[in-house]
Motif scaffolding. Sequence first.
Motif, PDB file in Angstrom:
ATOM      1  N   LEU A 283       0.845  -1.186   0.000  1.00 19.72           N
ATOM      2  CA  LEU A 283       0.000   0.000   0.000  1.00 19.72           C
ATOM      3  C   LEU A 283       0.887   1.245   0.000  1.00 19.72           C
ATOM      4  CD1 LEU A 283      -2.509  -1.132   2.778  1.00 19.72           C
ATOM      5  CD2 LEU A 283      -2.807  -1.350   0.294  1.00 19.72           C
ATOM      6  N   ALA A 284       0.285   2.405  -0.182  1.00 18.99           N
ATOM      7  CA  ALA A 284       1.050   3.648  -0.043  1.00 18.99           C
ATOM      8  C   ALA A 284       1.691   3.666   1.344  1.00 18.99           C
ATOM      9  CB  ALA A 284       0.138   4.851  -0.227  1.00 18.99           C
ATOM     10  N   PRO A 285       3.006   3.880   1.435  1.00 18.68           N
ATOM     11  CA  PRO A 285       3.708   3.743   2.716  1.00 18.68           C
ATOM     12  C   PRO A 285       3.654   5.000   3.588  1.00 18.68           C
ATOM     13  CG  PRO A 285       5.278   4.217   1.007  1.00 18.68           C
ATOM     14  CD  PRO A 285       3.935   4.139   0.325  1.00 18.68           C
ATOM     15  N   VAL A 286       2.538   5.686   3.559  1.00 16.34           N
ATOM     16  CA  VAL A 286       2.372   6.911   4.345  1.00 16.34           C
ATOM     17  C   VAL A 286       0.940   6.999   4.844  1.00 16.34           C
ATOM     18  CG1 VAL A 286       4.193   8.272   3.231  1.00 16.34           C
ATOM     19  CG2 VAL A 286       1.911   8.216   2.217  1.00 16.34           C
ATOM     20  N   GLU A 287       0.765   7.646   5.990  1.00 16.73           N
ATOM     21  CA  GLU A 287      -0.555   7.992   6.523  1.00 16.73           C
ATOM     22  C   GLU A 287      -0.474   9.430   7.046  1.00 16.73           C
ATOM     23  OE1 GLU A 287      -2.794   4.193   8.267  1.00 16.73           O
ATOM     24  OE2 GLU A 287      -0.872   4.538   9.267  1.00 16.73           O
ATOM     25  N   PRO A 288      -0.333  10.392   6.142  1.00 14.21           N
ATOM     26  CA  PRO A 288      -0.055  11.766   6.562  1.00 14.21           C
ATOM     27  C   PRO A 288      -1.301  12.511   7.017  1.00 14.21           C
ATOM     28  CG  PRO A 288      -0.217  11.662   4.191  1.00 14.21           C
ATOM     29  CD  PRO A 288      -0.375  10.243   4.690  1.00 14.21           C
ATOM     30  N   SER A 289      -1.099  13.482   7.900  1.00 17.74           N
ATOM     31  CA  SER A 289      -2.192  14.402   8.207  1.00 17.74           C
ATOM     32  C   SER A 289      -2.392  15.371   7.051  1.00 17.74           C
ATOM     33  CB  SER A 289      -1.906  15.172   9.502  1.00 17.74           C
ATOM     34  OG  SER A 289      -0.888  16.142   9.327  1.00 17.74           O
ATOM     35  N   LYS A 290      -1.333  15.580   6.265  1.00 17.61           N
ATOM     36  CA  LYS A 290      -1.410  16.450   5.089  1.00 17.61           C
ATOM     37  C   LYS A 290      -0.302  16.096   4.107  1.00 17.61           C
ATOM     38  CE  LYS A 290       0.721  19.988   7.991  1.00 17.61           C
ATOM     39  NZ  LYS A 290       0.426  19.201   9.218  1.00 17.61           N
ATOM     40  N   ILE A 291      -0.560  16.415   2.851  1.00 18.40           N
ATOM     41  CA  ILE A 291       0.411  16.239   1.773  1.00 18.40           C
ATOM     42  C   ILE A 291       0.713  17.630   1.231  1.00 18.40           C
ATOM     43  CG2 ILE A 291       0.894  15.161  -0.453  1.00 18.40           C
ATOM     44  CD1 ILE A 291      -1.434  13.170   0.266  1.00 18.40           C
ATOM     45  N   VAL A 292       1.918  18.108   1.490  1.00 10.46           N
ATOM     46  CA  VAL A 292       2.321  19.446   1.054  1.00 10.46           C
ATOM     47  C   VAL A 292       3.156  19.297  -0.210  1.00 10.46           C
ATOM     48  CG1 VAL A 292       3.405  21.615   1.713  1.00 10.46           C
ATOM     49  CG2 VAL A 292       2.414  20.133   3.476  1.00 10.46           C
ATOM     50  N   CYS A 293       2.721  19.938  -1.276  1.00 10.97           N
ATOM     51  CA  CYS A 293       3.403  19.810  -2.565  1.00 10.97           C
ATOM     52  C   CYS A 293       4.035  21.138  -2.961  1.00 10.97           C
ATOM     53  CB  CYS A 293       2.415  19.370  -3.637  1.00 10.97           C
ATOM     54  SG  CYS A 293       1.597  17.800  -3.284  1.00 10.97           S
ATOM     55  N   VAL A 294       5.034  21.025  -3.823  1.00 14.33           N
ATOM     56  CA  VAL A 294       5.790  22.193  -4.270  1.00 14.33           C
ATOM     57  C   VAL A 294       5.722  22.264  -5.787  1.00 14.33           C
ATOM     58  CG1 VAL A 294       8.027  23.358  -4.257  1.00 14.33           C
ATOM     59  CG2 VAL A 294       7.334  21.948  -2.290  1.00 14.33           C
ATOM     60  N   GLY A 295       5.316  23.410  -6.304  1.00 15.43           N
ATOM     61  CA  GLY A 295       5.257  23.603  -7.748  1.00 15.43           C
ATOM     62  C   GLY A 295       6.463  24.364  -8.257  1.00 15.43           C
ATOM     63  N   LEU A 296       6.801  24.140  -9.514  1.00 14.50           N
ATOM     64  CA  LEU A 296       7.803  24.955 -10.213  1.00 14.50           C
ATOM     65  C   LEU A 296       9.142  24.977  -9.474  1.00 14.50           C
ATOM     66  CD1 LEU A 296       5.389  27.922 -11.036  1.00 14.50           C
ATOM     67  CD2 LEU A 296       6.025  26.032 -12.547  1.00 14.50           C
ATOM     68  N   ASN A 297       9.658  23.784  -9.140  1.00  9.73           N
ATOM     69  CA  ASN A 297      10.882  23.718  -8.341  1.00  9.73           C
ATOM     70  C   ASN A 297      12.086  23.199  -9.118  1.00  9.73           C
ATOM     71  OD1 ASN A 297      12.256  24.227  -5.940  1.00  9.73           O
ATOM     72  ND2 ASN A 297      12.004  22.124  -5.218  1.00  9.73           N
ATOM     73  N   TYR A 298      11.937  22.999 -10.438  1.00  6.88           N
ATOM     74  CA  TYR A 298      13.074  22.677 -11.301  1.00  6.88           C
ATOM     75  C   TYR A 298      13.099  23.700 -12.438  1.00  6.88           C
ATOM     76  CZ  TYR A 298      13.750  18.047  -9.160  1.00  6.88           C
ATOM     77  OH  TYR A 298      14.006  17.013  -8.291  1.00  6.88           O
ATOM     78  N   ARG A 299      14.261  24.247 -12.725  1.00 11.27           N
ATOM     79  CA  ARG A 299      14.347  25.345 -13.690  1.00 11.27           C
ATOM     80  C   ARG A 299      13.811  24.960 -15.063  1.00 11.27           C
ATOM     81  NH1 ARG A 299      18.561  25.886 -10.153  1.00 11.27           N
ATOM     82  NH2 ARG A 299      18.648  27.949  -9.173  1.00 11.27           N
ATOM     83  N   GLU A 300      14.139  23.760 -15.530  1.00 15.05           N
ATOM     84  CA  GLU A 300      13.682  23.357 -16.858  1.00 15.05           C
ATOM     85  C   GLU A 300      12.166  23.170 -16.891  1.00 15.05           C
ATOM     86  OE1 GLU A 300      15.556  23.335 -19.607  1.00 15.05           O
ATOM     87  OE2 GLU A 300      17.083  24.173 -18.279  1.00 15.05           O
ATOM     88  N   HIS A 301      11.585  22.771 -15.764  1.00 14.11           N
ATOM     89  CA  HIS A 301      10.125  22.639 -15.707  1.00 14.11           C
ATOM     90  C   HIS A 301       9.455  24.010 -15.748  1.00 14.11           C
ATOM     91  CE1 HIS A 301       6.149  21.273 -14.816  1.00 14.11           C
ATOM     92  NE2 HIS A 301       6.134  21.777 -13.594  1.00 14.11           N
ATOM     93  N   VAL A 302      10.064  25.002 -15.110  1.00 10.98           N
ATOM     94  CA  VAL A 302       9.519  26.361 -15.173  1.00 10.98           C
ATOM     95  C   VAL A 302       9.460  26.826 -16.628  1.00 10.98           C
ATOM     96  CG1 VAL A 302       9.901  28.774 -14.532  1.00 10.98           C
ATOM     97  CG2 VAL A 302      10.282  26.964 -12.850  1.00 10.98           C
ATOM     98  N   LYS A 303      10.500  26.505 -17.399  1.00  7.93           N
ATOM     99  CA  LYS A 303      10.554  26.933 -18.799  1.00  7.93           C
ATOM    100  C   LYS A 303       9.440  26.312 -19.630  1.00  7.93           C
ATOM    101  CE  LYS A 303      15.574  27.666 -18.770  1.00  7.93           C
ATOM    102  NZ  LYS A 303      16.879  27.210 -19.323  1.00  7.93           N
ATOM    103  N   GLU A 304       9.053  25.056 -19.312  1.00  8.05           N
ATOM    104  CA  GLU A 304       8.008  24.397 -20.094  1.00  8.05           C
ATOM    105  C   GLU A 304       6.607  24.703 -19.576  1.00  8.05           C
ATOM    106  OE1 GLU A 304       8.320  20.113 -19.904  1.00  8.05           O
ATOM    107  OE2 GLU A 304       7.896  20.057 -17.757  1.00  8.05           O
ATOM    108  N   SER A 305       6.523  25.302 -18.391  1.00  3.80           N
ATOM    109  CA  SER A 305       5.232  25.548 -17.764  1.00  3.80           C
ATOM    110  C   SER A 305       4.501  26.696 -18.442  1.00  3.80           C
ATOM    111  CB  SER A 305       5.426  25.873 -16.278  1.00  3.80           C
ATOM    112  OG  SER A 305       4.215  26.290 -15.697  1.00  3.80           O
TER     113      SER A 305
END
Length: 254
Positions: A50-72
């Motif tokens: 199964l998913a190996p986590v049982e978090p109270s929250k999932i915090v995600c980060v957008g636009l954190n790789y330079r090349e991905h920012v360019k394609e976004s």
Amino acid sequence: MMERYVRFDTAEGIRWGVLGEGHITEITCNPALGYELTDIYHQPSQIKLLAPVEPSKIVCVGLNYREHVKESQSATKEPDEPVLFLKPPSALLGPGEKIIYPEMAQRVDYEAELGVIIGRECSNIAEVEAEDYIFGFTCVNDVTARDLQKKDVQWTRAKGFNTFCPVGPWIVDKLKYNDLLVESYLNGELKQSSRTSMMIFPVAVLISFISKVMTLMPGDLISTGTPAGIAPMQVGDRIEVRIEGIGSLANDIA
């Protein structure tokens, strides 16, 4: 010595364990909360991961790789500070389970990411303290309905559908995480390939920054952003996230 922690389903119910050579040793609870080993063993072939986590929250980060920012299409320059959003725990999905393509979406993308699991309550900490609060690492696929992300401007619906957060196959602790290879493969074809050293905001910066916004609890999951190479998936496809030192997380689209 590094350990691999798994969460799995058995005939007796859901359990946590330490993955060894050819067997799983059951442990008393979520390892991020502190645990003890038991004398109960399981064969990997007889359980379902199964998913190996049982978090109270999932915090995600957008636009954190330079090349991905360019394609976004949602950014014209690199962010000055981490771009945060949340996924609901109901989006979690385990290895081998199916990502469900929502009827209201027209384009659903994969996003391979390094996941960080928090090991201690964490609030308002400095970057130099961040490593002391890490329990371990895993693979994450930040599945995104790209057309809805563009339509809604904010990202809750586009990233929050059930099954839109595959995680796994396990948690690895004591990993040197600052220069790991992160890849994704769609139907066996390499689509994304970068290294965590290419992050705009490294892991320690992210943990410190997030802790100044919200208290992170043991077991919480941070998904640290995706490299360039995002693209749509179709029903029947298989998407695989591979991270050096952790392993492979594969899911089919249904």
